[in-house]
Design an enzyme around this catalytic site. Structure first.
Site, PDB file in Angstrom:
ATOM      1  N   PRO A   1      54.759  57.200  39.305  1.00 55.86           N
ATOM      2  CA  PRO A   1      54.565  58.273  38.308  1.00 55.86           C
ATOM      3  C   PRO A   1      54.646  59.670  38.920  1.00 55.86           C
ATOM      4  CG  PRO A   1      52.866  56.572  38.091  1.00 55.86           C
ATOM      5  CD  PRO A   1      53.592  56.309  39.380  1.00 55.86           C
TER       6      PRO A   1
ATOM      7  N   GLU B   1      47.087  50.264  44.308  1.00 51.35           N
ATOM      8  CA  GLU B   1      47.009  51.694  43.994  1.00 51.35           C
ATOM      9  C   GLU B   1      48.133  52.483  44.674  1.00 51.35           C
ATOM     10  OE1 GLU B   1      44.965  50.286  41.698  1.00 51.35           O
ATOM     11  OE2 GLU B   1      43.810  49.862  43.508  1.00 51.35           O
TER      12      GLU B   1
ATOM     13  N   ARG C   1      74.963  49.428  34.688  1.00 47.51           N
ATOM     14  CA  ARG C   1      75.878  49.419  33.529  1.00 47.51           C
ATOM     15  C   ARG C   1      76.944  50.494  33.631  1.00 47.51           C
ATOM     16  NH1 ARG C   1      74.345  52.113  29.359  1.00 47.51           N
ATOM     17  NH2 ARG C   1      74.877  50.615  27.746  1.00 47.51           N
TER      18      ARG C   1
ATOM     19  N   ASP D   1      80.545  56.186  26.388  1.00 46.19           N
ATOM     20  CA  ASP D   1      81.170  57.500  26.547  1.00 46.19           C
ATOM     21  C   ASP D   1      80.824  58.418  25.389  1.00 46.19           C
ATOM     22  OD1 ASP D   1      82.261  56.789  28.913  1.00 46.19           O
ATOM     23  OD2 ASP D   1      84.271  56.388  28.140  1.00 46.19           O
TER      24      ASP D   1
END
Ligand code: 9WO
Length: 245
Positions: free
Chosen positions: A88, A115, A153, A168
């Site tokens: 994060p 952690e 992808r 696209d």
């Protein structure tokens, strides 16, 4: 494209990516995923891969030695790879960042557990820290799976022609327009007439207007970052006029 994934749960990552277009790309040899499990480097009876944080408090960190040995092993197998830690605290992932990562041939992803990891391992072994958003997971694996999917992808050949064309047309930074399939009516809700009209120009304009309108309604900061063409501005003005009560 070759991925190395450092994880205490290798089957979680491998199994998740074995499906759909990414699974096919792996079968066809366009994408390879090699997992590295720090646990195989544990030397003690209990196969320890966690350690206590200096300063005390609840929770554990990943054990430095087993983690670093795994990263070194991955770097040896993928010598061209950048090392990315998913957390994060990282740089927010956007499609622009996804496109940048897609230019590399090898990438190592480090999945934290507990952690997290010792800050010096980030300084010494990690090139980029990336975040999918402001939330906490139980570990980096779901984020790694998402990064492998989003980037792979874009590898040439992974998507079929049709999907590539869709990719696209929506790589223009707007949210997608709404979509409809059969039946023509669901619980009194009808498919917009224009989509049944057969007028391809009108359909393209309607979709563009919806994409602009939804981006304006839901994510106004995306529109503030880009200059609209005169045609797009007219479509958005039309959408706003039709939306206001
Ligand atoms: C756990 C925790 C428990 C109590 C108080 C604070 C705490 N923070 C964390 C924590 O951040 N754990 C992380 C779990 C350690 C690194 C791997 N984990 C993780 C990665 N959670 N969320 C991500 C993540 C990665 C990418 N994008 C979004 C979230």
């Amino acid at each position: 494209m070759k991925w190395g994934v450092i994880t205490l749960f290798p089957t979680m990552v491998a199994d998740a990516l074995a499906h759909g277009v990414i699974g096919k790309a792996i079968q066809r040899g366009l994408v390879a995923i090699i997992t590295f499990n720090p646990r195989v480097h544990a030397t003690d009876l209990h196969q320890t891969v966690d350690d206590r944080p200096f300063g005390g408090g609840p929770g554990m960190l990943m054990k430095v030695e087993t983690l670093r040995t795994s990263i070194a092993e991955a770097k040896k197998a993928l010598p061209e790879a950048a090392v990315v830690y998913l957390s994060p605290q990282g740089e927010p992932l956007t499609q622009a960042v996804v496109r940048e990562i897609a230019e590399r041939s090898e990438i190592i992803l480090v999945c934290g557990r507990y952690e997290g990891i010792d800050e010096r391992v980030i300084e010494l072994d990690v090139d980029h820290e990336i975040s999918l958003g402001d939330f906490v997971l139980s570990g980096g694996e779901p984020a790694a799976i998402a990064v492998v999917d989003a980037v792979s992808r874009l590898v040439p050949g992974v998507l079929g022609h049709a999907s590539s064309a869709i990719e696209d047309s929506f790589s223009d930074g707007l949210l997608d327009c709404p979509h409809y399939t059969r039946p023509e009516e669901i619980a009194g809700l009808k498919v917009p007439d224009v989509l049944l009209s057969g007028h391809h120009g009108d359909i393209a304009r309607w979709r563009r207007k919806q994409a602009l309108g939804r981006t304006w309604l839901r994510r106004s900061e995306i529109l503030e970052k880009q200059e609209l063409s005169d045609e797009d501005q007219l479509l958005l003005d039309e959408f706003i006029r039709e939306t206001k009560p």
